[in-house]
Every structure is written in C-alpha cells, then in structure tokens.
Design an enzyme around this catalytic site. Sequence first.
Site, mmCIF file in Angstrom:
data_model
loop_
_atom_site.group_PDB
_atom_site.id
_atom_site.type_symbol
_atom_site.label_atom_id
_atom_site.label_comp_id
_atom_site.label_asym_id
_atom_site.label_seq_id
_atom_site.Cartn_x
_atom_site.Cartn_y
_atom_site.Cartn_z
ATOM 1 N N SER A 25 0.860 -1.189 0.000
ATOM 2 C CA SER A 25 0.000 0.000 0.000
ATOM 3 C C SER A 25 0.890 1.230 0.000
ATOM 4 O O SER A 25 2.007 1.188 0.543
ATOM 5 C CB SER A 25 -0.862 0.013 1.265
ATOM 6 O OG SER A 25 -1.466 1.282 1.439
ATOM 7 N N LYS B 177 2.748 -3.183 5.807
ATOM 8 C CA LYS B 177 2.893 -2.932 4.366
ATOM 9 C C LYS B 177 4.324 -2.491 4.021
ATOM 10 O O LYS B 177 4.848 -2.838 2.958
ATOM 11 C CB LYS B 177 1.872 -1.895 3.900
ATOM 12 C CG LYS B 177 0.425 -2.396 3.977
ATOM 13 C CD LYS B 177 0.196 -3.641 3.132
ATOM 14 C CE LYS B 177 -1.269 -4.004 2.996
ATOM 15 N NZ LYS B 177 -1.472 -5.237 2.228
ATOM 16 N N TYR C 240 -0.930 -1.302 10.221
ATOM 17 C CA TYR C 240 -1.074 -1.553 8.774
ATOM 18 C C TYR C 240 0.152 -1.021 8.009
ATOM 19 O O TYR C 240 0.701 -1.710 7.140
ATOM 20 C CB TYR C 240 -2.357 -0.874 8.305
ATOM 21 C CG TYR C 240 -2.754 -1.128 6.873
ATOM 22 C CD1 TYR C 240 -3.322 -2.343 6.488
ATOM 23 C CD2 TYR C 240 -2.605 -0.140 5.908
ATOM 24 C CE1 TYR C 240 -3.718 -2.563 5.174
ATOM 25 C CE2 TYR C 240 -3.004 -0.353 4.596
ATOM 26 C CZ TYR C 240 -3.563 -1.563 4.232
ATOM 27 O OH TYR C 240 -3.957 -1.778 2.932
HETATM 28 P P1 NAP Z 1 -11.327 -6.471 1.018
HETATM 29 O O1 NAP Z 1 -12.325 -6.025 -0.008
HETATM 30 O O2 NAP Z 1 -11.601 -6.225 2.445
HETATM 31 O O3 NAP Z 1 -11.048 -8.057 0.769
HETATM 32 C C1 NAP Z 1 -10.150 -8.719 1.601
HETATM 33 C C2 NAP Z 1 -9.950 -10.120 1.109
HETATM 34 O O4 NAP Z 1 -8.993 -10.759 1.975
HETATM 35 C C3 NAP Z 1 -11.208 -10.957 1.137
HETATM 36 O O5 NAP Z 1 -11.240 -11.798 0.016
HETATM 37 C C4 NAP Z 1 -11.032 -11.786 2.417
HETATM 38 O O6 NAP Z 1 -11.653 -13.066 2.385
HETATM 39 C C5 NAP Z 1 -9.545 -11.989 2.413
HETATM 40 N N1 NAP Z 1 -9.044 -12.364 3.729
HETATM 41 C C6 NAP Z 1 -9.233 -11.723 4.913
HETATM 42 N N2 NAP Z 1 -8.615 -12.402 5.905
HETATM 43 C C7 NAP Z 1 -8.041 -13.498 5.332
HETATM 44 C C8 NAP Z 1 -7.272 -14.577 5.818
HETATM 45 N N3 NAP Z 1 -6.938 -14.659 7.120
HETATM 46 N N4 NAP Z 1 -6.869 -15.541 4.943
HETATM 47 C C9 NAP Z 1 -7.200 -15.474 3.629
HETATM 48 N N5 NAP Z 1 -7.915 -14.455 3.099
HETATM 49 C C10 NAP Z 1 -8.329 -13.492 3.956
HETATM 50 O O7 NAP Z 1 -9.882 -5.830 0.747
HETATM 51 P P2 NAP Z 1 -9.292 -5.085 -0.550
HETATM 52 O O8 NAP Z 1 -9.593 -3.636 -0.417
HETATM 53 O O9 NAP Z 1 -9.664 -5.822 -1.778
HETATM 54 O O10 NAP Z 1 -7.726 -5.264 -0.278
HETATM 55 C C11 NAP Z 1 -6.946 -6.289 -0.876
HETATM 56 C C12 NAP Z 1 -5.486 -6.002 -0.590
HETATM 57 O O11 NAP Z 1 -5.141 -4.714 -1.103
HETATM 58 C C13 NAP Z 1 -5.133 -5.975 0.897
HETATM 59 O O12 NAP Z 1 -3.843 -6.509 1.101
HETATM 60 C C14 NAP Z 1 -5.133 -4.493 1.214
HETATM 61 O O13 NAP Z 1 -4.333 -4.186 2.322
HETATM 62 C C15 NAP Z 1 -4.565 -3.941 -0.075
HETATM 63 N N6 NAP Z 1 -4.869 -2.538 -0.318
HETATM 64 C C16 NAP Z 1 -6.150 -2.099 -0.443
HETATM 65 C C17 NAP Z 1 -6.384 -0.765 -0.686
HETATM 66 C C18 NAP Z 1 -7.777 -0.192 -0.841
HETATM 67 O O14 NAP Z 1 -7.898 1.034 -0.958
HETATM 68 N N7 NAP Z 1 -8.804 -1.002 -0.910
HETATM 69 C C19 NAP Z 1 -5.315 0.135 -0.765
HETATM 70 C C20 NAP Z 1 -4.023 -0.341 -0.615
HETATM 71 C C21 NAP Z 1 -3.793 -1.686 -0.408
HETATM 72 P P3 NAP Z 1 -13.086 -13.298 3.094
HETATM 73 O O15 NAP Z 1 -14.054 -12.578 2.193
HETATM 74 O O16 NAP Z 1 -13.266 -14.762 3.057
HETATM 75 O O17 NAP Z 1 -12.980 -12.690 4.448
#
Ligand code: NAP
Length: 254
Positions: free
Chosen positions: A150, A167, A163
Amino acid sequence: MVSSTARGRDLEGKTALVTGASRGIGRAVALELAAAGAFVVVNYARSSEEAESVVAAVGANGGEAMAIQADVASEEQVDALMKEVLGQRGRLDVLVNNAGITRDGLLLRMKTSDWQSVLDLNLSGVFLCTRAAARPMLKQKAGRIVSITSVVGLTGNPGQANYAAAKAGVIGFTRSAAREFASRGITVNAVAPGFIATDMTKGLDQESLLGTIPLGCLGTPEQVAGAVRFLAADPAAAYITGQVLQVDGGMVMA
Ligand code: NAP
C-alpha cells in the site's frame, strides 16, 4: 473494466494462486489472470459464497478456477493450501499475496491484538505463502510472486501504525526475496495501491480523500488487477524484479 482479451492470453497454461480473492482487489485479480488464460485458485477465509461466485464468473468468461478456503495467517493452513494446489495442478506459476485486513486505531490506544492480527495476516501471511510457493517455483526454475502492499507502507498514516508497518515490511520482504530468487528465474514484485473502491475503504470519508488524489477519484480493483497481470506476464515483465509499482492516482510521487 480492463480489456483482457485485447492483450491476449499471455498466461495460458499457467496456474495462479490469489489469496483473499473472494472480494475486492483479489476478486478482480482472479478474473484478470483467468482472462489471460491462467487456471486460478481463488483463496478465501470466510466468504465461501463470494469465492464460488468468482469461480462461476471465471467459468462464464470461458476460464477455469477453483476455490480453496484457508486462513493465510496460519502456517498449517498455508501448507495445506499449497499441498492441495500442487495435488490438483502439479505446479504453481504465479502467487499473488493479496489477502489483507485493517484494524485502525491511534497508536496510544491500539490494542496489542489489533497490532498482532494485522501483522500476522498482512506480513507473516506474505512470508508463509511466499515460502510455500517458492519451493515448487524453485524446482520449475520459474515463477512470479506479486504482493499487494500500500502507499501507506511508503508514507505512514495516522491511525494505521499496524497496517503501515506491515505494508512497509512487505516492501522490504519483496526486495529481499527478489534478491534471493533472482538467479532461479523467479521474480518478486509488489503493487502499492492508493485508495481503491472496495469494502476496505467504503467506511472512509470519500470527499476528504479526493483532495489528496491528483487524478481526482478513487481507483478501481480492475486498475490494480491490470498492474498485477503485467507483473505476472511473460516476457513483458521478465526483467522486472524487486520493484514496487504504485497504482495510486498520483498520491505519492517520489
Ligand atoms: P477487502 O475487499 O476487504 O477483501 C479482503 C480479502 O482478503 C477478502 O477476500 C477476504 O476473504 C480476504 N481475507 C481476509 N482475511 C483473510 C485470511 N486470514 N486468509 C485469507 N484471506 C483473507 O480488501 P481489498 O480492499 O480488496 O484489499 C486487498 C489487498 O489490497 C489488501 O492486502 C489491502 O491491504 C490492499 N490494499 C487495499 C487498498 C484499498 O484502498 N482497498 C489500498 C491499498 C492496499 P473473506 O471474504 O473470506 O474474508
């Protein structure tokens, strides 16, 4: 949406594992890699219906996928996940370390359990999956590992010490693994999104965020997926390793 067909099926015959692929960015990455021709393993923790709907969506587009439940913060479950992937597919070509959570809170009030759970999944999970995936990749003398970090890992953010630490750790981990595996045909890179419209960001005050983004809007999961697909592609990204590709609308410029 990213036009996958326009760029061809450059992952034909490959097997890709995407952690946390039931929702958000992971879901988009799974669809994108499948559209590029990869067989995709859709990992999830709890959302089995959503994961099966990703498998169905891949199938509806003419691709192949299967869902496997595993908590990637657990060494035992990661080892079982990898055993199942190798048992079913016999190989692993692409690992996308995407699963992540936030447990935000100001540092002085942050619970130790919130510190630990974010570090356990967002950093230790990346280590556990990478170590397990590297074994078959080393035998194959080829592989692609892409971890979702991130921009917060580059800049820090009040309320996200856990976080940001995780990251930033992923970036150091990526560079170390890239150096260890470079001579073995395995590239290791990271993608650093800014604010992307997913469940993770839906509680945030969107209006105040927009002022921090030069391109003036949140990113989409598909835009992150496009960057992951590029880093997984051969030969396009074969000479790129140890890098952090920002997909952030210009939020952070070095
Ligand atoms: P999200 O919509 O909250 O989805 C999270 C995913 O991670 C879900 O598929 C969830 O599965 C899975 N997960 C949670 N705990 C887990 C575990 N213990 N083992 C395996 N899977 C698990 O998140 P997102 O926004 O798509 O983010 C995805 C990645 O991008 C993350 O690493 C996040 O830090 C990074 N990121 C996101 C953003 C943003 O703005 N959204 C920005 C920078 C970085 P379940 O549905 O089964 O719980």
